[in-house]
Design a protein around this motif. Structure first.
Motif, PDB file in Angstrom:
ATOM      1  N   ALA A 143     -11.308  14.874   0.042  1.00  0.00           N
ATOM      2  CA  ALA A 143     -11.624  14.914   1.476  1.00  0.00           C
ATOM      3  C   ALA A 143     -10.338  15.051   2.284  1.00  0.00           C
ATOM      4  CB  ALA A 143     -12.371  13.647   1.883  1.00  0.00           C
ATOM      5  N   GLU A 144     -10.442  15.817   3.379  1.00  0.00           N
ATOM      6  CA  GLU A 144      -9.269  16.019   4.233  1.00  0.00           C
ATOM      7  C   GLU A 144      -9.465  15.268   5.546  1.00  0.00           C
ATOM      8  OE1 GLU A 144      -6.299  17.647   3.955  1.00  0.00           O
ATOM      9  OE2 GLU A 144      -6.752  17.963   1.822  1.00  0.00           O
ATOM     10  N   PRO A 145      -8.460  14.547   6.008  1.00  0.00           N
ATOM     11  CA  PRO A 145      -8.603  13.857   7.295  1.00  0.00           C
ATOM     12  C   PRO A 145      -8.633  14.856   8.447  1.00  0.00           C
ATOM     13  CG  PRO A 145      -6.381  13.577   6.429  1.00  0.00           C
ATOM     14  CD  PRO A 145      -7.159  14.290   5.369  1.00  0.00           C
ATOM     15  N   PRO A 146      -9.346  14.541   9.524  1.00  0.00           N
ATOM     16  CA  PRO A 146      -9.477  15.453  10.665  1.00  0.00           C
ATOM     17  C   PRO A 146      -8.272  15.376  11.614  1.00  0.00           C
ATOM     18  CG  PRO A 146     -10.758  13.480  11.056  1.00  0.00           C
ATOM     19  CD  PRO A 146     -10.158  13.323   9.696  1.00  0.00           C
ATOM     20  N   ILE A 147      -7.319  14.544  11.292  1.00  0.00           N
ATOM     21  CA  ILE A 147      -6.108  14.393  12.122  1.00  0.00           C
ATOM     22  C   ILE A 147      -4.899  14.504  11.207  1.00  0.00           C
ATOM     23  CG2 ILE A 147      -7.207  12.890  13.847  1.00  0.00           C
ATOM     24  CD1 ILE A 147      -5.692  10.572  12.171  1.00  0.00           C
ATOM     25  N   THR A 148      -3.721  14.599  11.780  1.00  0.00           N
ATOM     26  CA  THR A 148      -2.497  14.617  10.968  1.00  0.00           C
ATOM     27  C   THR A 148      -2.365  13.299  10.224  1.00  0.00           C
ATOM     28  OG1 THR A 148      -1.421  16.003  12.598  1.00  0.00           O
ATOM     29  CG2 THR A 148       0.012  14.844  11.044  1.00  0.00           C
ATOM     30  N   ALA A 149      -2.172  13.394   8.906  1.00  0.00           N
ATOM     31  CA  ALA A 149      -2.000  12.186   8.092  1.00  0.00           C
ATOM     32  C   ALA A 149      -1.325  12.593   6.785  1.00  0.00           C
ATOM     33  CB  ALA A 149      -3.331  11.500   7.834  1.00  0.00           C
ATOM     34  N   PHE A 150      -0.877  11.616   6.052  1.00  0.00           N
ATOM     35  CA  PHE A 150      -0.070  11.867   4.865  1.00  0.00           C
ATOM     36  C   PHE A 150      -0.636  11.098   3.681  1.00  0.00           C
ATOM     37  CE2 PHE A 150       2.251  12.130   8.760  1.00  0.00           C
ATOM     38  CZ  PHE A 150       2.984  13.301   8.652  1.00  0.00           C
ATOM     39  N   GLN A 151      -0.915  11.830   2.583  1.00  0.00           N
ATOM     40  CA  GLN A 151      -1.413  11.130   1.396  1.00  0.00           C
ATOM     41  C   GLN A 151      -0.241  10.484   0.663  1.00  0.00           C
ATOM     42  OE1 GLN A 151      -3.888  13.287  -1.441  1.00  0.00           O
ATOM     43  NE2 GLN A 151      -3.880  11.520  -2.829  1.00  0.00           N
ATOM     44  N   ILE A 152      -0.362   9.193   0.394  1.00  0.00           N
ATOM     45  CA  ILE A 152       0.755   8.458  -0.207  1.00  0.00           C
ATOM     46  C   ILE A 152       0.413   7.887  -1.571  1.00  0.00           C
ATOM     47  CG2 ILE A 152       1.737   7.872   2.057  1.00  0.00           C
ATOM     48  CD1 ILE A 152       0.595   5.015   1.659  1.00  0.00           C
ATOM     49  N   GLY A 153      -0.811   8.088  -2.047  1.00  0.00           N
ATOM     50  CA  GLY A 153      -1.140   7.540  -3.352  1.00  0.00           C
ATOM     51  C   GLY A 153      -2.617   7.647  -3.649  1.00  0.00           C
ATOM     52  N   THR A 154      -3.011   6.929  -4.714  1.00  0.00           N
ATOM     53  CA  THR A 154      -4.381   6.997  -5.205  1.00  0.00           C
ATOM     54  C   THR A 154      -4.822   5.603  -5.643  1.00  0.00           C
ATOM     55  OG1 THR A 154      -3.847   9.198  -6.064  1.00  0.00           O
ATOM     56  CG2 THR A 154      -5.904   8.223  -6.812  1.00  0.00           C
ATOM     57  N   ALA A 155      -6.065   5.279  -5.349  1.00  0.00           N
ATOM     58  CA  ALA A 155      -6.621   3.998  -5.798  1.00  0.00           C
ATOM     59  C   ALA A 155      -7.158   4.136  -7.217  1.00  0.00           C
ATOM     60  CB  ALA A 155      -7.744   3.566  -4.856  1.00  0.00           C
ATOM     61  N   SER A 156      -7.010   3.079  -8.007  1.00  0.00           N
ATOM     62  CA  SER A 156      -7.572   3.099  -9.355  1.00  0.00           C
ATOM     63  C   SER A 156      -8.227   1.760  -9.661  1.00  0.00           C
ATOM     64  CB  SER A 156      -6.470   3.380 -10.381  1.00  0.00           C
ATOM     65  OG  SER A 156      -5.727   2.206 -10.624  1.00  0.00           O
ATOM     66  N   ALA A 157      -8.975   1.746 -10.751  1.00  0.00           N
ATOM     67  CA  ALA A 157      -9.679   0.513 -11.147  1.00  0.00           C
ATOM     68  C   ALA A 157      -8.756  -0.436 -11.891  1.00  0.00           C
ATOM     69  CB  ALA A 157     -10.887   0.862 -12.003  1.00  0.00           C
ATOM     70  N   SER A 158      -7.518  -0.054 -12.074  1.00  0.00           N
ATOM     71  CA  SER A 158      -6.575  -0.872 -12.841  1.00  0.00           C
ATOM     72  C   SER A 158      -6.484  -2.277 -12.277  1.00  0.00           C
ATOM     73  CB  SER A 158      -5.190  -0.239 -12.805  1.00  0.00           C
ATOM     74  OG  SER A 158      -4.206  -1.198 -13.134  1.00  0.00           O
ATOM     75  N   ALA A 159      -6.404  -3.256 -13.154  1.00  0.00           N
ATOM     76  CA  ALA A 159      -6.282  -4.646 -12.711  1.00  0.00           C
ATOM     77  C   ALA A 159      -4.823  -5.083 -12.760  1.00  0.00           C
ATOM     78  CB  ALA A 159      -7.135  -5.552 -13.576  1.00  0.00           C
ATOM     79  N   GLU A 160      -3.928  -4.121 -12.926  1.00  0.00           N
ATOM     80  CA  GLU A 160      -2.508  -4.432 -13.166  1.00  0.00           C
ATOM     81  C   GLU A 160      -1.901  -5.242 -12.025  1.00  0.00           C
ATOM     82  OE1 GLU A 160       1.153  -1.873 -15.070  1.00  0.00           O
ATOM     83  OE2 GLU A 160      -0.194  -0.875 -13.676  1.00  0.00           O
ATOM     84  N   ALA A 161      -1.893  -4.668 -10.829  1.00  0.00           N
ATOM     85  CA  ALA A 161      -1.347  -5.327  -9.640  1.00  0.00           C
ATOM     86  C   ALA A 161      -1.971  -4.620  -8.447  1.00  0.00           C
ATOM     87  CB  ALA A 161       0.176  -5.197  -9.591  1.00  0.00           C
ATOM     88  N   PRO A 162      -2.063  -5.303  -7.299  1.00  0.00           N
ATOM     89  CA  PRO A 162      -2.657  -4.630  -6.135  1.00  0.00           C
ATOM     90  C   PRO A 162      -1.901  -3.355  -5.767  1.00  0.00           C
ATOM     91  CG  PRO A 162      -2.511  -6.995  -5.748  1.00  0.00           C
ATOM     92  CD  PRO A 162      -1.766  -6.730  -7.023  1.00  0.00           C
ATOM     93  N   VAL A 163      -0.577  -3.388  -5.873  1.00  0.00           N
ATOM     94  CA  VAL A 163       0.194  -2.186  -5.556  1.00  0.00           C
ATOM     95  C   VAL A 163       1.132  -1.857  -6.715  1.00  0.00           C
ATOM     96  CG1 VAL A 163       1.980  -1.186  -4.075  1.00  0.00           C
ATOM     97  CG2 VAL A 163       0.104  -2.493  -3.049  1.00  0.00           C
TER      98      VAL A 163
END
Lengths: 291, 291
Positions: free
Chosen positions: A253-273
């Motif tokens: 999906a593309e945002p309708p305003i200027t924005a910057f993709q900085i990463g991806t969410a995953s199901a990993s339980a490793e660490a929040p970030v």
């Protein structure tokens, strides 16, 4: 558990009303008369949230803008604010800044209270808005596979703070007069899976969103737009008060305003970030740091 | 003009939104989605509004009850409160009192903010309600010929304050745990021409209502029910914090709840309050006095 964490946990225990999501998610969301109200309250103290010598007009601006930013993250249209004002060192400048910020954002002052007290000045502001899209975006909605986006650069407030602190010729407006991204929030609300404003630092706020959503955020530090010299990228990712919107969108999906993709969410339980492949913990400097 | 009066006059200048009546009339009244919202915000400071050694549970109770009393005077049904909490000497007692008062009045905690700061503790509370009757009662609606009523005795808080201050065996509950007359307010709202709560003393609040309505209130001091020895009647009429409702009804109308007629409104321009035939001025001790 810290004193603050214990108190907030107890407050959440008290806030058992089904309509009350406030203490768990910054803003309260309340259905009334076919509308959805969004309410938020922030308190600020002299010596903690602003400096004793700071221009009271800037203090008024930030008090209002930071609350409106919370509404922006909900895609809400502001209806007004209520002010709790303790008389301070320069009431006239406070009034001037209050009028400026309310006119700038087109928001009415609905009411409030004034008190005289000794000690550092303590201010409170309640902002009220109406949701423009339902369901109202929450920080808990990010799903594995979602892309993580930010509306603009971080680090500008950090440089502005330093310019003000050191009285240099550099522009301090980003720190003194932050903007609430109300139009961006409204444009994004129908599309996002999760949204919040970045007030305490990108990495800390991202970890909160990831935790609330039960996912892990893999963030590419070089993809984060910064408004600071490259050598200070790590600091810019941890400094707060830029009030950008952090949000997640379904993959593709593309945002309708200027924005910057900085990463991806995953199901990993490793660490929040996970930053550039390395799990971050609070001990490793996730948080808000005024250098 | 005092510093406070000048500041509030300036705030009123800023509050130009047509929906904003808050700064002129205690509560803000806002139409949304076919409902009428009532909003009020009070701030309280240690050493000014409560004593440093006072039980924090009582402080929490009064913070909530005094705001709910403002809603009561509008005939509003409370929807919830937002708390601005500065950590203080006994956070656990504050939480206990907060839970007690919210459960007592059946009002949810919707959200808020906590801060740590040095100096006296400053607290803020925003209460939100929905009007049960429109037009919403205002303090400006009293008309010449209206009868002036009060829901119950004044002076109980005065005696409670003294019992607490002097650590006597007398009951201090009326001062520590005031009640918001929410059911009375709802029952009265469809009938009254004007209504407000008496928080700063009967004579001072009556003079505010008379001024706002452009009338004069002739009050018979002996008709005012008091919860104090007869010798202290004059003090009881000036002491605040009993949170009775003061209201006016058209001549001949009977209130649907227990209440006491204490006088009559007239078109006289003599003084806002004429007590037992003598015009009262602020210089003559109209106001709030903690003896």
């Amino acid at each position: 558990m810290s004193r603050e964490a214990a108190f907030i946990a107890a407050l959440r225990g008290i806030a058992t009303h089904p309509a009350a999501r406030g203490l768990a998610d910054d803003c309260a969301v309340l259905e009334i008369g076919g509308e959805t109200l969004i309410l938020t309250h922030d308190a600020m103290a002299e010596g903690v949230h602003f400096l004793p010598g700071q221009d009271a007009a800037d203090v008024a601006w930030k008090l209002v803008a930071s609350n409106l930013s919370d509404l922006a993250a909900k895609g809400a249209e502001p209806l007004g604010v209520l002010l709790g004002y303790q008389f301070g060192p320069d009431d006239a400048r406070f009034l001037a800044g209050l009028e400026e910020v309310l006119v700038h954002f087109g928001v009415p002052l609905l009411g409030g209270d004034t008190i005289s007290a000794t000690g550092p000045q303590v201010l409170g502001l309640t902002a009220l808005g109406r949701a423009t899209h339902r369901p109202v975006p929450a920080r808990s909605g990010a799903r594995p596979g979602d892309a993580i986006w930010i509306t603009g650069p971080v680090g500008a407030a950090m440089l502005g703070f330093e310019a003000l602190r050191d009285a240099t010729a550099a522009d301090s407006a980003a720190f003194r007069r932050p903007l609430a991204r109300l139009a961006d929030g409204r444009a994004l609300a129908p599309l996002v899976s999760a949204m919040m404003d970045v007030s305490d630092g990108l990495l800390l706020d991202a970890s909160r969103m990831a935790r609330a959503s039960g996912v892990s955020f893999a963030i590419d530090s070089m993809a984060v737009p910064i408004a600071a010299p490259e050598a200070r990228r790590a600091e810019a990712l941890r400094w707060g008060e830029d009030y950008q919107l952090l949000f997640t969108l379904p993959e593709g999906a593309e945002p309708p305003i200027t924005a910057f993709q900085i990463g991806t969410a995953s199901a990993s339980a490793e660490a929040p970030v996970v930053l550039d492949g390395l799990p971050l913990t609070e001990a490793k400097g996730l948080g808000y740091e005024h250098s």
